[in-house]
Design an enzyme around this catalytic site. Structure first.
Site, PDB file in Angstrom:
ATOM      1  N   TYR A  21      20.972  -7.826 -43.121  1.00 54.24           N
ATOM      2  CA  TYR A  21      21.666  -7.646 -41.836  1.00 54.24           C
ATOM      3  C   TYR A  21      20.703  -7.791 -40.664  1.00 54.24           C
ATOM      4  O   TYR A  21      20.720  -6.992 -39.723  1.00 54.24           O
ATOM      5  CB  TYR A  21      22.336  -6.264 -41.773  1.00 54.24           C
ATOM      6  CG  TYR A  21      23.131  -5.907 -42.997  1.00 54.24           C
ATOM      7  CD1 TYR A  21      24.334  -6.552 -43.258  1.00 54.24           C
ATOM      8  CD2 TYR A  21      22.686  -4.944 -43.890  1.00 54.24           C
ATOM      9  CE1 TYR A  21      25.072  -6.239 -44.391  1.00 54.24           C
ATOM     10  CE2 TYR A  21      23.416  -4.633 -45.032  1.00 54.24           C
ATOM     11  CZ  TYR A  21      24.604  -5.287 -45.264  1.00 54.24           C
ATOM     12  OH  TYR A  21      25.326  -4.974 -46.384  1.00 54.24           O
ATOM     13  N   TYR A 158      33.187   1.022 -47.844  1.00 58.14           N
ATOM     14  CA  TYR A 158      32.232  -0.081 -48.023  1.00 58.14           C
ATOM     15  C   TYR A 158      32.205  -0.445 -49.511  1.00 58.14           C
ATOM     16  O   TYR A 158      32.004   0.431 -50.355  1.00 58.14           O
ATOM     17  CB  TYR A 158      30.819   0.297 -47.558  1.00 58.14           C
ATOM     18  CG  TYR A 158      29.851  -0.823 -47.852  1.00 58.14           C
ATOM     19  CD1 TYR A 158      29.799  -1.936 -47.014  1.00 58.14           C
ATOM     20  CD2 TYR A 158      29.053  -0.818 -48.989  1.00 58.14           C
ATOM     21  CE1 TYR A 158      28.962  -3.012 -47.310  1.00 58.14           C
ATOM     22  CE2 TYR A 158      28.217  -1.888 -49.297  1.00 58.14           C
ATOM     23  CZ  TYR A 158      28.170  -2.973 -48.447  1.00 58.14           C
ATOM     24  OH  TYR A 158      27.359  -4.050 -48.748  1.00 58.14           O
ATOM     25  N   ASP A 261      35.154   2.935 -56.882  1.00 58.79           N
ATOM     26  CA  ASP A 261      33.842   2.311 -56.682  1.00 58.79           C
ATOM     27  C   ASP A 261      32.813   3.438 -56.651  1.00 58.79           C
ATOM     28  O   ASP A 261      32.639   4.096 -55.623  1.00 58.79           O
ATOM     29  CB  ASP A 261      33.853   1.501 -55.376  1.00 58.79           C
ATOM     30  CG  ASP A 261      32.503   0.864 -55.086  1.00 58.79           C
ATOM     31  OD1 ASP A 261      31.519   1.190 -55.772  1.00 58.79           O
ATOM     32  OD2 ASP A 261      32.443   0.038 -54.145  1.00 58.79           O
ATOM     33  N   LYS A 290      23.775   0.380 -58.266  1.00 61.79           N
ATOM     34  CA  LYS A 290      22.679   1.071 -57.592  1.00 61.79           C
ATOM     35  C   LYS A 290      21.721   1.839 -58.528  1.00 61.79           C
ATOM     36  O   LYS A 290      20.737   1.278 -58.948  1.00 61.79           O
ATOM     37  CB  LYS A 290      23.226   1.953 -56.480  1.00 61.79           C
ATOM     38  CG  LYS A 290      23.712   1.114 -55.281  1.00 61.79           C
ATOM     39  CD  LYS A 290      23.737   1.877 -53.970  1.00 61.79           C
ATOM     40  CE  LYS A 290      23.799   0.927 -52.795  1.00 61.79           C
ATOM     41  NZ  LYS A 290      25.155   0.559 -52.380  1.00 61.79           N
TER      42      LYS A 290
HETATM   43  C1  LIG Z   1      25.908  -0.732 -52.265  1.00 58.34           C
HETATM   44  C2  LIG Z   1      27.347  -0.679 -52.582  1.00 58.34           C
HETATM   45  C3  LIG Z   1      28.038  -1.821 -53.044  1.00 58.34           C
HETATM   46  C4  LIG Z   1      27.383  -3.175 -53.154  1.00 58.34           C
HETATM   47  O1  LIG Z   1      26.353  -3.216 -54.106  1.00 58.34           O
HETATM   48  P1  LIG Z   1      25.267  -4.398 -54.042  1.00 58.34           P
HETATM   49  O2  LIG Z   1      24.436  -4.177 -55.266  1.00 58.34           O
HETATM   50  O3  LIG Z   1      24.516  -4.217 -52.761  1.00 58.34           O
HETATM   51  O4  LIG Z   1      26.017  -5.680 -54.086  1.00 58.34           O
HETATM   52  C5  LIG Z   1      29.373  -1.688 -53.359  1.00 58.34           C
HETATM   53  N1  LIG Z   1      30.005  -0.503 -53.245  1.00 58.34           N
HETATM   54  C6  LIG Z   1      29.371   0.607 -52.823  1.00 58.34           C
HETATM   55  C7  LIG Z   1      30.119   1.904 -52.736  1.00 58.34           C
HETATM   56  C8  LIG Z   1      28.027   0.564 -52.458  1.00 58.34           C
HETATM   57  O5  LIG Z   1      27.420   1.652 -52.004  1.00 58.34           O
END
Ligand SMILES: *Cc1c(COP(=O)(O)O)cnc(C)c1O
Length: 452
Positions: A21, A158, A261, A290
Site C-alpha cells: 500500500y 477485511y 475468515d 497468517k
Molecule cells: C490478512 C488477512 C487476509 C489476507 O491474507 P493475505 O495472506 O495477506 O493474503 C484475509 N483475511 C483476514 C481476516 C486477514 O487478516
C-alpha cells in the site's frame, strides 16, 4: 561492482521495489532488518543508526512463536533435507496429510466428530478467501441455485487484496472505489455493536437489520462471510460473540453458507483457539492463514464440511475449480505442523491471558490523552484508537526510539505481540506505544469530552 552496489540498501530498495500500500517513491520511510531473534528485530536506519526493537506486530500477526524458534527452525531444516517442493496435482506427501489432519482436529466442531473435514491448502490468506467464495458458489450451483452468486458481509470487514476478496471488504473504507468496474455488487449489513458498549437491545437491533437484509436478497446470495468476533485490518473492531449465533441462524434460515475468515483471529489470538469458539458456533467454511506457519512461510487453508465437499464434487464441474502452482508446499506444511504442535501443547492460553493483563494495565494511561478516543483489548490484541488519523511515520519513529516496532494504520496504534513475549516485553510495548502517541499526537488533537 555495479554502481547500485555503492548505494545504501534502503536507497536501492526505493529505486526498484514496491512496498505494501505504498507509492514508488524516493522518500519512502524504510528500516533495514539486519537480524531477528525471539521477539526482537535489529533495525538499521538510512543514516546507519541501529535500534533493537520488540516486534509489537508479530510481522503482521503471524510470528506468534517469535523469530528463529528452535522447533520451527529444525522442522524447516529437516524438510529442506528431504525435499522443498513437489507439485500437488497427482502427488501427495506426509507434511500436507499431517497438516490437514491437524487442522481438522483443531477446528470448531464436536470433539472427535469433526464438522470441517476437508482442507484446501492455499498459498496466501487472500487465496484461501477466494477458494472459500468459489466453494460457496459451486455448492449453491450444484444444489440447484445457480443464481446465488453474491455474498453478504458486514461493514468494516477485511478479507484480502485479490478481487473477489476485496469485493467483500468494507465497500467504503476498502478499495472498491479504485476498481468500480471490477468489484461485484455484494450486500453489506451494518457492523455489529462494539463489544465494550453493546447492550442486549443494540445486539437485537443489529440482528433484526441483518435478518432484514438477508431476507431481501436471499435468492441471490451464496454465503455470509465475516471475521468472527474481531474485525482486524478493517478497524480492530471487537464485537459480541453472540452475534455469531445470529449469523448462523440467519444463514440457516435463508439457505446461505456461513464462512468464518479466521485468518487474523485463528490459533489463539483472541483468547480462544478460534474466535468461533467464543460462541460455540461452527461455520460451514473456515479460512486460516497468517499465524499458520508461525510467520515462517506463506501458507493458508480453507476448511469445509463433508457435505459441501461432496456436493461440489458431484456438481457439473466435477471438481473444486482452483489449484495453485505451490499448493501444499511441503516446506511450509512442515513448519506449520511444528507451529501447530506448539499450539497443541497448550501454553498459548496462559500466554494470551498474561499478555492481555499486561496490555490492559499498560495501555490504560492512554485513556487520559485528549487525542485518544478509545483504548481496548481482546486476547493478545491491544488498540489505542485516536480521534484523527495517525501520523504513521512520526509515531513509528517515536516508538522505535522507545525500542518498539509498531505499524499504525488509519486512526489506530495497535499491538498483536508474539505469544512468547514476557511481562517485561509487554511493558516495553505498551510504554513505547503510549509514549509515541503522547509525543506525536497528545495536545495536538485535544478536544472536549474526548476520552471514551
Ligand atoms: C490478512 C488477512 C487476509 C489476507 O491474507 P493475505 O495472506 O495477506 O493474503 C484475509 N483475511 C483476514 C481476516 C486477514 O487478516
Amino acid at each position: 561492482m555495479t554502481g547500485e552496489a555503492q548505494l545504501g540498501l534502503i536507497q536501492r530498495d526505493r529505486a526498484r521495489l514496491w512496498h505494501p500500500y505504498a507509492p514508488a517513491s524516493p522518500d519512502l520511510p524504510l528500516w533495514e532488518v539486519e537480524a531477528a531473534d525471539g521477539v526482537r528485530l535489529q533495525l538499521r536506519g538510512e543514516d546507519g543508526t541501529r535500534h533493537e526493537v520488540v516486534d509489537a506486530m508479530s510481522s503482521w500477526w503471524s510470528a506468534i512463536h517469535g523469530y528463529r524458534h528452535p522447533v520451527l527452525d529444525a522442522a524447516a531444516r529437516r524438510q529442506l533435507e528431504t525435499f522443498s517442493h513437489v507439485m500437488f496435482g497427482g502427488l501427495t506427501h506426509a507434511p500436507a496429510v499431517e497438516l490437514a489432519e491437524r487442522l481438522v482436529d483443531m477446528a470448531p466442531g464436536a470433539p472427535g466428530r469433526p464438522a470441517l473435514e476437508r482442507v484446501f491448502l492455499a498459498d496466501s490468506g487472500s487465496v484461501a478467501v477466494e477458494v472459500a467464495l468459489k466453494l460457496a458458489v459451486q455448492f449453491q450451483t450444484a444444489s440447484g441455485y445457480p443464481q446465488r452468486q453474491r455474498f453478504l458481509s458486514i461493514r468494516g470487514g477485511y478479507h484480502g487484496d485479490t478481487f473477489a476478496a476485496m469485493g467483500v471488504c468494507d465497500p467504503v473504507d476498502g478499495m472498491h472505489c479504485a476498481f468500480p468496474g471490477l468489484l461485484a455488487g455484494n450486500v453489506f449489513a451494518p457492523r455489529p455493536p462494539a463489544a465494550a458498549s453493546a447492550t442486549p437491545e443494540s445486539i437485537r437491533a443489529w440482528e433484526s437489520e441483518l435478518e432484514e437484509i438477508a431476507a431481501a436478497h436471499s435468492g441471490e446470495l451464496a454465503a455470509i462471510i465475516v471475521e468472527p468476533v474481531l474485525q482486524g485490518a478493517g478497524g480492530m473492531h471487537a464485537y459480541p460473540a453472540e452475534c455469531l449465533t445470529a449469523l448462523r441462524q440467519v444463514a440457516d434460515r435463508h439457505g446461505l453458507l456461513l464462512i468464518f475468515d479466521e485468518i487474523a483471529t485463528g490459533f489463539g489470538r483472541t483468547g480462544e483457539l478460534f474466535a468461533a469458539d467464543h460462541a460455540g458456533v461452527v461455520p460451514d467454511i473456515m479460512c486460516v492463514g497468517k499465524a499458520l506457519t508461525g510467520g515462517y512461510l506463506t501458507l493458508a487453508a480453507t476448511l469445509c464440511t463433508g457435505e459441501i465437499a461432496a456436493m461440489v464434487s458431484a456438481g457439473r464441474a466435477g471438481a473444486l475449480l482452483h489449484g495453485p502452482t505451490f499448493m501444499g508446499n511441503p516446506l511450509a506444511c512442515a513448519v506449520a505442523n511444528a507451529s501447530l504442535g506448539i499450539i497443541d501443547d497448550g501454553g498459548w492460553r496462559a500466554d494470551v491471558a498474561r499478555i492481555n493483563a499486561g496490555l490492559v494495565a499498560g495501555l490504560a494511561p492512554a485513556r487520559e490523552f485528549g487525542a485518544v478516543r478509545d483504548v481496548r483489548t481482546i486476547g493478545a490484541v491491544g488498540v489505542i484508537e485516536l480521534h484523527d488519523d495517525v501520523d504513521v511515520t512520526a509515531v513509528s519513529s517515536a516508538a522505535i526510539r522507545h525500542g518498539v516496532w509498531v505499524r499504525p494504520f488509519r486512526n489506530l496504534v495497535y499491538t498483536m505481540p508474539p505469544y512468547i513475549s514476557t511481562a517485561a516485553d509487554i511493558d516495553q510495548i505498551t510504554a513505547g506505544m503510549t509514549a509515541a502517541v503522547a509525543h506525536v499526537h497528545d495536545g495536538v488533537a485535544a478536544r472536549s469530552g474526548g476520552v471514551g
